[in-house]
Design a protein around this motif. Structure first.
Motif, mmCIF file in Angstrom:
data_model
loop_
_atom_site.group_PDB
_atom_site.id
_atom_site.type_symbol
_atom_site.label_atom_id
_atom_site.label_comp_id
_atom_site.label_asym_id
_atom_site.label_seq_id
_atom_site.Cartn_x
_atom_site.Cartn_y
_atom_site.Cartn_z
ATOM 1 N N VAL A 63 -41.398 -35.327 45.629
ATOM 2 C CA VAL A 63 -40.150 -36.082 45.540
ATOM 3 C C VAL A 63 -40.054 -36.724 44.162
ATOM 4 N N TYR A 64 -38.874 -36.596 43.533
ATOM 5 C CA TYR A 64 -38.615 -37.247 42.242
ATOM 6 C C TYR A 64 -37.539 -38.298 42.476
ATOM 7 N N PRO A 65 -37.874 -39.583 42.328
ATOM 8 C CA PRO A 65 -36.916 -40.645 42.703
ATOM 9 C C PRO A 65 -35.678 -40.662 41.804
ATOM 10 N N LYS A 66 -34.559 -41.066 42.399
ATOM 11 C CA LYS A 66 -33.325 -41.172 41.625
ATOM 12 C C LYS A 66 -33.309 -42.429 40.772
ATOM 13 N N ALA A 67 -34.080 -43.419 41.182
ATOM 14 C CA ALA A 67 -34.197 -44.665 40.420
ATOM 15 C C ALA A 67 -35.663 -45.004 40.235
ATOM 16 N N ASN A 68 -35.942 -45.837 39.244
ATOM 17 C CA ASN A 68 -37.328 -46.247 38.965
ATOM 18 C C ASN A 68 -38.219 -45.021 38.760
ATOM 19 N N GLN A 69 -37.739 -44.071 37.937
ATOM 20 C CA GLN A 69 -38.435 -42.796 37.757
ATOM 21 C C GLN A 69 -39.752 -42.928 37.003
ATOM 22 N N GLY A 70 -39.989 -44.055 36.365
ATOM 23 C CA GLY A 70 -41.277 -44.310 35.715
ATOM 24 C C GLY A 70 -42.237 -45.049 36.617
ATOM 25 N N ALA A 71 -41.739 -45.525 37.765
ATOM 26 C CA ALA A 71 -42.550 -46.248 38.759
ATOM 27 C C ALA A 71 -43.215 -47.488 38.176
ATOM 28 N N CYS A 72 -42.561 -48.115 37.204
ATOM 29 C CA CYS A 72 -43.122 -49.325 36.606
ATOM 30 C C CYS A 72 -42.743 -50.584 37.391
ATOM 31 N N LYS A 73 -41.796 -50.439 38.328
ATOM 32 C CA LYS A 73 -41.387 -51.563 39.160
ATOM 33 C C LYS A 73 -41.627 -51.200 40.624
ATOM 34 N N SER A 74 -41.644 -52.211 41.433
ATOM 35 C CA SER A 74 -41.837 -51.965 42.862
ATOM 36 C C SER A 74 -40.619 -51.255 43.430
ATOM 37 N N PHE A 75 -40.853 -50.261 44.265
ATOM 38 C CA PHE A 75 -39.744 -49.518 44.870
ATOM 39 C C PHE A 75 -39.033 -50.341 45.938
ATOM 40 N N ASP A 76 -39.638 -51.448 46.346
ATOM 41 C CA ASP A 76 -38.961 -52.346 47.278
ATOM 42 C C ASP A 76 -37.699 -52.920 46.652
ATOM 43 N N ASP A 77 -37.724 -53.066 45.327
ATOM 44 C CA ASP A 77 -36.560 -53.609 44.631
ATOM 45 C C ASP A 77 -35.375 -52.652 44.691
ATOM 46 N N PHE A 78 -35.663 -51.384 44.967
ATOM 47 C CA PHE A 78 -34.595 -50.372 45.014
ATOM 48 C C PHE A 78 -34.366 -49.875 46.449
ATOM 49 N N ASP A 79 -35.070 -50.516 47.384
ATOM 50 C CA ASP A 79 -34.953 -50.149 48.800
ATOM 51 C C ASP A 79 -35.255 -48.659 49.006
ATOM 52 N N ILE A 80 -36.362 -48.211 48.371
ATOM 53 C CA ILE A 80 -36.785 -46.813 48.465
ATOM 54 C C ILE A 80 -38.147 -46.752 49.146
ATOM 55 N N SER A 81 -38.276 -45.836 50.086
ATOM 56 C CA SER A 81 -39.557 -45.636 50.767
ATOM 57 C C SER A 81 -39.914 -44.149 50.768
ATOM 58 N N PHE A 82 -41.204 -43.867 50.622
ATOM 59 C CA PHE A 82 -41.677 -42.478 50.613
ATOM 60 C C PHE A 82 -42.603 -42.184 51.798
ATOM 61 N N LYS A 83 -42.528 -43.036 52.800
ATOM 62 C CA LYS A 83 -43.346 -42.815 53.986
ATOM 63 C C LYS A 83 -42.845 -41.590 54.726
ATOM 64 N N SER A 84 -43.753 -40.696 55.061
ATOM 65 C CA SER A 84 -43.358 -39.456 55.748
ATOM 66 C C SER A 84 -43.031 -39.743 57.204
ATOM 67 N N LYS A 85 -42.068 -38.995 57.734
ATOM 68 C CA LYS A 85 -41.666 -39.138 59.125
ATOM 69 C C LYS A 85 -42.677 -38.444 60.030
ATOM 70 N N TRP A 107 -50.049 -47.746 41.883
ATOM 71 C CA TRP A 107 -49.991 -48.835 42.850
ATOM 72 C C TRP A 107 -48.604 -48.949 43.478
ATOM 73 N N ASN A 108 -47.585 -48.849 42.661
ATOM 74 C CA ASN A 108 -46.218 -48.922 43.176
ATOM 75 C C ASN A 108 -45.908 -47.729 44.083
ATOM 76 N N ALA A 109 -46.428 -46.550 43.723
ATOM 77 C CA ALA A 109 -46.219 -45.355 44.563
ATOM 78 C C ALA A 109 -46.918 -45.520 45.902
ATOM 79 N N GLN A 110 -48.128 -46.058 45.875
ATOM 80 C CA GLN A 110 -48.886 -46.253 47.109
ATOM 81 C C GLN A 110 -48.198 -47.257 48.023
ATOM 82 N N LYS A 111 -47.713 -48.355 47.457
ATOM 83 C CA LYS A 111 -47.031 -49.370 48.268
ATOM 84 C C LYS A 111 -45.770 -48.810 48.920
#
Length: 622
Positions: A63-85, A107-111
């Motif tokens: 998956v390549y995120p539409k926002a925060n593509q450098g993953a330098c910020k927490s994805f919580d700030d963009f309301d994005i989750s990568f948890k598999s269903k 770390w941000n990817a793991q969170k």
């Protein structure tokens, strides 16, 4: 100012030594399985943080995120989750290189729930090793909490993945670490490049914590012969122009040959670099002396106890405290001191000289330039310095099926034999299976139980092939008990297969049917015989009170039988008497002949006998 200048010179020497050396980027395999346009196998560089899955594989969707593509910020700030269903594949997060530390991206990817992180390089260059931040930036608490694997991929592969994802295609990938570490045989050889200094910040803290936590497992593996461990220490030399300087004299021993940076990076207080070099040398010598006594695992006890009992903060980082620890472990202190030698002499120290030579890479192993460094089977380990992660890597270094039990525990690997028996042969009745759990997965291998070897492909068929094979589920053959009798188609010898016993017919495996000897006229066919079939045999009787002889299938009258029997007995007795008499006569005749010849010989010595010749020849002179 002068002190900072000298420290810069010293740092330059350390770095220049690294640049002139050969640094090897450790890699793992990356296989794109879809889409078809980019399907193939690629290389990626293992990050020196997180937990690489040495010896295993990991399948996921990129998956390549539409926002925060450098993953330098927490994805919580963009309301994005990568948890598999539930039921879905894990997510591999693809991010861009740059703008922040590699570790922060992971770390941000793991969170956010990613199972792995792929960092796409931002320029066309050979792959590099992603490392943790330098000391001044290494205080972040998250560093030791990163557990997902990381990999750096080339810019060209990253662009291809992004293009496929933006085009709406699903990108599936398999990260493979199975060949990242050699696994040639049943013993793993590994080295730990470390430092006795406990004032170098988070990296020093992580080293000693690792030693404390890994000590138990390391000592068991070493004591049982599963591993061969060797500790090493990095030292550097002082530039020739500064050998006589005050700074060089305080940071080096043996006239600038072996140096270490100042523990506090302040030459005006605390311990000096030469104190660190001497303690490093002492730890190497303790290992050598302990190894010569057959107890190399005492190194782990010494390093742990020294860190606890002799910290620099309490001003106990000295020989006096070290000697107390050595004595408490029962190691010969005199041998250790002799190994250390004269640290003030203007000569090479053979122990430290060997350590410097060992820093240079050989074969597939590059130069040791990162501290701490773990080398497993001559390949540098990349990843988190953690008990579980390192134990997994060591377990990956064993040849499959030779790994110790500790490598098969639940917190290290998944037992694939627990689900559908791993797809291997199984005999549920005898509780036998060909599935053998290994660290890398499982193998289907026909077992050997209590000396009985089973042969077969291990997947669909296994058959006992040695003596005593019938002890296990009757060798897989037919067996039945009826009318108080038990018959089996298994022959307890070195033969193969199953064969119905006498009196039965069939395949010997699933069934054996009784043969009706009477109906098929196979027995009891003599005149006057009366046949009755039984299960597995038959009964035959004779009319008129006669006796049935099964071997000859005939009837004999009891009277005839008795007469014949007594006649045979009398013939035997008379024969024995005649033979005895003849033997006695011959014996008497031979004894008499022998005695006559002896008497004649004795008498011939005293008088001539009638049959002795009268003319005796004498030699005469002519």
């Amino acid at each position: 100012m002068r002190e900072r200048f000298w420290f810069s010179i010293c740092a330059w020497v350390l770095l220049s030594g690294n640049c002139l050396g050969r640094f090897v980027v450790e890699k793992n395999s990356l296989k794109v399985t879809s889409p078809e346009s980019i399907k193939g196998v690629y290389e990626c560089a293992i990050g020196n943080f997180g937990v690489p899955q040495y010896g295993g594989t990991l399948v996921g969707t990129v998956v390549y995120p539409k926002a925060n593509q450098g993953a330098c910020k927490s994805f919580d700030d963009f309301d994005i989750s990568f948890k598999s269903k539930p039921g879905g594949l894990p997510t591999f997060l693809l991010v861009d290189r740059g703008d922040c530390f590699f570790t922060l991206k992971a770390w941000n990817a793991q969170k956010a729930g990613a199972a792995a992180i792929l960092v796409a390089d931002n320029k066309n260059e050979p792959l590099i090793t992603m490392d943790t931040p330098e000391e001044e930036n290494a205080n972040a608490e998250y560093l030791q909490n990163i557990t997902i694997p990381s990999a750096l991929i080339s810019k060209s592969l990253g662009d291809s993945l992004k293009k496929a994802i933006s085009g709406g295609e699903m990108v599936n990938m398999n990260l493979d670490w199975r060949e990242s570490l050699p696994h040639p045989d049943e013993r793993v050889e590994y080295e730990f490049w470390t430092n006795s200094n406990d004032e170098c910040g988070p990296k020093c803290d992580s080293q000693i914590e690792f030693v404390k936590s890994f000590k138990g497992a390391a000592q068991i593996l070493e004591q049982k012969g599963y591993t061969l461990f060797t500790p090493h220490y990095i030292t550097w030399y002082c530039p020739e122009a500064f050998i006589l300087s005050k700074q060089c004299k305080s940071q080096c021993i043996n006239h600038g040959r072996y140096c270490a940076p100042d523990p506090e990076q302040d030459f005006s207080k605390g311990y000096d670099g030469k104190d660190v070099v001497v303690q490093n040398l002492r730890q190497v010598c303790l290992f050598k002396v302990a190894n010569e006594s057959g107890k190399p695992w005492l190194w782990w006890d010494y390093v742990t106890d020294f860190a606890i009992r002799c910290p620099t903060k309490e001003l106990k980082y000295n020989k006096e405290c070290a000697d107390k620890v050595i004595r408490s472990l029962g190691v010969d202190l005199n041998k250790v001191d002799k190994c250390i030698g004269d640290t003030e002499a203007d000569v090479d120290n053979p122990v430290l000289k060997a350590e410097q030579d060992a820093q240079i890479g050989k074969g597939s192993r590059g130069d040791v330039t990162i501290l701490p460094t773990l080398v497993i089977n001559n390949r540098q380990y990349r990843g988190k310095l953690d008990r579980g992660a390192v134990l997994k890597a060591i377990c990956a270094g064993f040849q499959e099926t030779t790994e110790p039990v500790v490598c098969l525990s639940e917190d290290i690997e998944t037992n694939e034999c627990l689900e559908n028996n791993g797809g291997c042969w199984q005999d549920k009745i005898a509780n036998l299976t060909a599935c053998r759990d290994t660290f890398r997965g499982r193998v289907c291998e026909c077992p050997t139980v209590n000396g009985v070897r089973f042969n077969g492909d291990g997947y669909t068929h296994c058959e006992a092939s040695t003596a005593l094979r019938c002890e296990f589920n009757n060798g897989g053959c037919w067996r039945q008990t009826k009318e108080g009798r038990t018959y089996s188609a298994c022959i307890d010898d070195h033969s193969h297969g199953c064969k119905c016993p006498h009196g039965f017919k069939g395949d010997g495996v699933k069934s054996c049917e009784d043969v009706d000897e009477c109906k098929e006229k196979l027995a009891c066919q003599c005149p006057g015989c009366k046949c009755k079939n039984t299960w597995g045999s038959y009964e035959c009787s004779c009319s008129g009170g006669s006796l049935y002889m099964r071997e000859h299938d005939m009837c004999l009258g009891k009277k005839v039988s008795t007469e014949l029997s007594w006649g045979s007995v009398w013939v035997i007795i008379l024969g024995l008497i005649a033979a005895g008499g003849a033997g006695y006569a011959i014996y008497k005749y031979r004894i008499r002949r022998y005695m006559d010849s002896e008497i004649r010989a004795i008498m011939a010595q005293y008088m001539p006998l009638d049959n002795q010749p009268n003319n005796v020849h004498h030699h005469q002179d002519i």
